[in-house]
Structures are given as structure tokens and as C-alpha cells.
Design a protein around this motif. Structure first.
Motif, PDB file in Angstrom:
ATOM      1  N   UNK A 143       0.841  -1.192   0.000  1.00 52.14           N
ATOM      2  CA  UNK A 143       0.000   0.000   0.000  1.00 52.14           C
ATOM      3  C   UNK A 143       0.873   1.238   0.000  1.00 52.14           C
ATOM      4  N   UNK A 144       0.323   2.319  -0.531  1.00 56.62           N
ATOM      5  CA  UNK A 144       1.008   3.618  -0.512  1.00 56.62           C
ATOM      6  C   UNK A 144       0.205   4.561   0.368  1.00 56.62           C
ATOM      7  N   UNK A 145       0.651   4.744   1.607  1.00 54.03           N
ATOM      8  CA  UNK A 145      -0.026   5.655   2.518  1.00 54.03           C
ATOM      9  C   UNK A 145       0.480   7.088   2.343  1.00 54.03           C
ATOM     10  N   UNK A 146       1.642   7.219   1.738  1.00 59.54           N
ATOM     11  CA  UNK A 146       2.186   8.530   1.411  1.00 59.54           C
ATOM     12  C   UNK A 146       1.745   8.893  -0.009  1.00 59.54           C
TER      13      UNK A 146
ATOM     14  N   UNK B 119       2.529  11.167  -2.099  1.00 61.62           N
ATOM     15  CA  UNK B 119       3.618  11.526  -3.006  1.00 61.62           C
ATOM     16  C   UNK B 119       4.292  10.275  -3.563  1.00 61.62           C
ATOM     17  N   UNK B 120       4.479   9.283  -2.708  1.00 61.43           N
ATOM     18  CA  UNK B 120       5.072   8.018  -3.150  1.00 61.43           C
ATOM     19  C   UNK B 120       4.109   7.271  -4.062  1.00 61.43           C
ATOM     20  N   UNK B 121       2.844   7.264  -3.710  1.00 61.26           N
ATOM     21  CA  UNK B 121       1.833   6.606  -4.538  1.00 61.26           C
ATOM     22  C   UNK B 121       1.745   7.219  -5.920  1.00 61.26           C
ATOM     23  N   UNK B 122       1.877   8.537  -6.008  1.00 63.24           N
ATOM     24  CA  UNK B 122       1.806   9.225  -7.305  1.00 63.24           C
ATOM     25  C   UNK B 122       2.944   8.832  -8.222  1.00 63.24           C
ATOM     26  N   UNK B 123       4.037   8.342  -7.638  1.00 62.80           N
ATOM     27  CA  UNK B 123       5.190   7.904  -8.429  1.00 62.80           C
ATOM     28  C   UNK B 123       5.099   6.419  -8.791  1.00 62.80           C
ATOM     29  N   UNK B 124       3.979   5.798  -8.398  1.00 58.44           N
ATOM     30  CA  UNK B 124       3.768   4.392  -8.748  1.00 58.44           C
ATOM     31  C   UNK B 124       4.433   3.413  -7.817  1.00 58.44           C
ATOM     32  N   UNK B 125       4.873   3.876  -6.646  1.00 56.01           N
ATOM     33  CA  UNK B 125       5.549   2.992  -5.703  1.00 56.01           C
ATOM     34  C   UNK B 125       4.667   2.777  -4.479  1.00 56.01           C
TER      35      UNK B 125
ATOM     36  N   UNK C 156       4.854   2.290   0.017  1.00 60.51           N
ATOM     37  CA  UNK C 156       5.704   2.605   1.160  1.00 60.51           C
ATOM     38  C   UNK C 156       5.543   1.598   2.301  1.00 60.51           C
ATOM     39  N   UNK C 157       4.587   0.683   2.165  1.00 58.56           N
ATOM     40  CA  UNK C 157       4.298  -0.290   3.214  1.00 58.56           C
ATOM     41  C   UNK C 157       3.932  -1.623   2.566  1.00 58.56           C
ATOM     42  N   UNK C 158       4.399  -2.723   3.163  1.00 61.44           N
ATOM     43  CA  UNK C 158       4.070  -4.034   2.598  1.00 61.44           C
ATOM     44  C   UNK C 158       4.094  -5.115   3.669  1.00 61.44           C
ATOM     45  N   UNK C 159       3.271  -6.112   3.470  1.00 67.17           N
ATOM     46  CA  UNK C 159       3.309  -7.341   4.265  1.00 67.17           C
ATOM     47  C   UNK C 159       3.642  -8.473   3.304  1.00 67.17           C
ATOM     48  N   UNK C 160       4.689  -9.220   3.612  1.00 65.54           N
ATOM     49  CA  UNK C 160       5.228 -10.217   2.684  1.00 65.54           C
ATOM     50  C   UNK C 160       5.257 -11.583   3.352  1.00 65.54           C
ATOM     51  N   UNK C 161       4.711 -12.570   2.666  1.00 63.52           N
ATOM     52  CA  UNK C 161       4.712 -13.947   3.153  1.00 63.52           C
ATOM     53  C   UNK C 161       5.680 -14.772   2.303  1.00 63.52           C
ATOM     54  N   UNK C 162       6.512 -15.577   2.965  1.00 65.21           N
ATOM     55  CA  UNK C 162       7.545 -16.345   2.272  1.00 65.21           C
ATOM     56  C   UNK C 162       7.437 -17.839   2.597  1.00 65.21           C
ATOM     57  N   UNK C 163       7.841 -18.644   1.626  1.00 63.23           N
ATOM     58  CA  UNK C 163       8.037 -20.075   1.874  1.00 63.23           C
ATOM     59  C   UNK C 163       9.426 -20.435   1.372  1.00 63.23           C
ATOM     60  N   UNK C 164      10.165 -21.209   2.184  1.00 66.01           N
ATOM     61  CA  UNK C 164      11.545 -21.552   1.874  1.00 66.01           C
ATOM     62  C   UNK C 164      11.660 -22.986   1.371  1.00 66.01           C
ATOM     63  N   UNK C 165      12.742 -23.253   0.662  1.00 65.01           N
ATOM     64  CA  UNK C 165      12.974 -24.588   0.107  1.00 65.01           C
ATOM     65  C   UNK C 165      13.078 -25.645   1.202  1.00 65.01           C
TER      66      UNK C 165
END
Length: 228
Positions: free
Chosen positions: A198-201, A203-209, A211-220
Motif C-alpha cells: 500500500x502507498x499511505x504517502x 507523493x510516493x503513490x503518485x510515483x507508482x511505488x 511505502x508499506x508491505x506485508x510479505x509472506x515467504x516459503x523456503x525450500x
């Protein structure tokens, strides 16, 4: 011991940090610094005793006395500079990320292998005593059998808009440290990634980026991971 002569390409925030670190090292001479806006650090660099200050990265790469270069420019310039430096037989330290895409990163790896030069990426957290202590605790079995890696990562403030526009995005430019730490601490490659950002800022959102993320991973190796 042979004196290693080094050139820095890109003298922004991180390039200046590397310059000051090199000046404290024995067996190393910082011979040259290049930056498109070299005037902004010229006075300070002259005080350091750096003999060559230039706007032209090619001048640093072409110098036959320079053994290694530190590439500290924006991400979108890395591949070209790696290619030029490898062709001249220079050993290379490159700030992360190597490039904005997997394909160009693999190309960079091929270039340095073919040239037979040493190459290191700036994943500095692997050398931080606190991170190393955690890694050693995992390897020694002090924390039991690891099943989940949880990483909370924060920057002290948002980067400037001109940086965001060329960085490759938060996940590529900043979170890459956390992906590296996840692999480092788990001792395994990541095989699956799910991201909600998500882009809560505005200015950052307007640039297509984002600023906040939740990432789930699975390992080998079967472990799970979470980065926020």
C-alpha cells in the motif's frame, strides 16, 4: 602488502559513507571519485587528499592504476558501469540492488565471471555484529529448530521523490535487504513469495511505488517467513 587503489563512482549519501570508511583502512588508497555533481563534495574530498575528482565515471574506470571500483550510483546505471569496469579488469563492489530485473542481474553475473574479476554486492547487514550473532545462534542450535523467520523493517524517513523515480521501487531497493536476511538466517532459498502493498504517502503513490508491505515467504527447506 600491495596497496590497493580504489575509485568511487557516485558520491551521494552512500558513496560518501564508503569514501570515509576507505580513508580509515590500511592498505587502501582512494585515488578517484566521480559524480555528475562532483562540486557538492569537491571541497571535502580535497580535504581527504583524493587526487582525482571528476564528473566522468569513464575516467575512473579507464585509470590503469585503479584496481577496484565502488559503484554507488542509481540502480538503473549499475549494469552499464559493471560492464565497463569488468571489461577493464577492475574488481567491483556494487551497491544493492545489482539491477532492476532478474535478467539484467544474471547478465551482470555473467559479465564478471567472464572477466574473471571479484564482485561483491552491498549487503552490509551480513557483516553487522548483531545480525551475525543471530546467525551464529541459529547455527549453534541455541534457538532450537527454526520454523519461522519474522522481520520488521523500517527506514527513518521516506526517500526524496527524485530517488524513488529511479530506485526500482521499495521492494527492489529497500526490502532486498530483508529478503537477503531471510535467506541468510534461514540458510535456505525462498521458493514462494506473496506480497500485499500500500502507498499511505500520496507523493510516493503518485510515483507508482508503495511505502508499506506485508510479505509472506516459503523456503525450500520448509520454513515460513514474514516481512513487514
Amino acid at each position: 602488502m600491495k596497496l590497493v587503489k580504489v575509485g568511487i563512482i557516485g558520491a551521494g549519501r552512500i558513496g560518501s559513507i564508503h569514501a570515509r570508511n576507505l580513508l580509515q583502512m590500511t592498505g587502501v588508497e582512494l585515488k578517484a571519485i566521480s559524480d555528475l555533481f562532483i562540486d557538492r563534495i569537491a571541497e571535502e574530498a580535497r580535504g581527504w587528499g583524493v587526487p582525482v575528482l571528476t564528473r566522468d565515471a569513464g575516467e575512473v574506470i579507464a585509470d590503469p592504476e585503479i584496481d577496484a571500483v565502488l559503484i554507488c550510483t542509481s540502480t538503473d546505471t549499475h549494469l552499464s558501469l559493471i560492464e565497463q569496469a569488468a571489461a577493464k579488469g577492475k574488481h567491483i563492489f556494487c551497491e544493492k540492488p545489482v539491477s532492476p530485473s532478474v535478467a539484467t542481474t544474471r547478465k551482470a553475473a555473467e559479465l564478471v565471471r567472464e572477466a574473471g574479476v571479484l564482485f561483491q554486492t552491498g549487503f552490509n547487514r551480513r557483516f553487522d555484529p548483531n545480525f551475525m550473532k543471530v546467525k551464529q545462534s541459529v547455527e549453534a542450535g541455541d534457538v532450537g529448530e527454526p520454523q519461522i523467520v519474522k522481520i520488521t523493517s523500517r527506514d527513518p524517513g521516506p526517500p526524496p521523490p527524485e530517488y524513488i523515480a529511479r530506485s526500482g521501487g521499495m521492494l527492489v531497493d529497500m526490502t532486498i535487504h530483508d529478503f537477503d536476511m531471510a535467506r541468510y538466517l534461514s540458510g535456505s532459498d525462498i521458493v514462494e513469495v506473496f506480497v500485499r502493498g500500500a502507498a499511505f504517502n500520496p507523493e510516493i503513490g503518485a510515483l507508482g511505488d508503495i511505502d508499506t508491505a506485508v510479505i509472506s515467504l516459503r523456503f525450500a527447506n520448509g520454513m515460513l517467513g514474514m516481512i513487514d
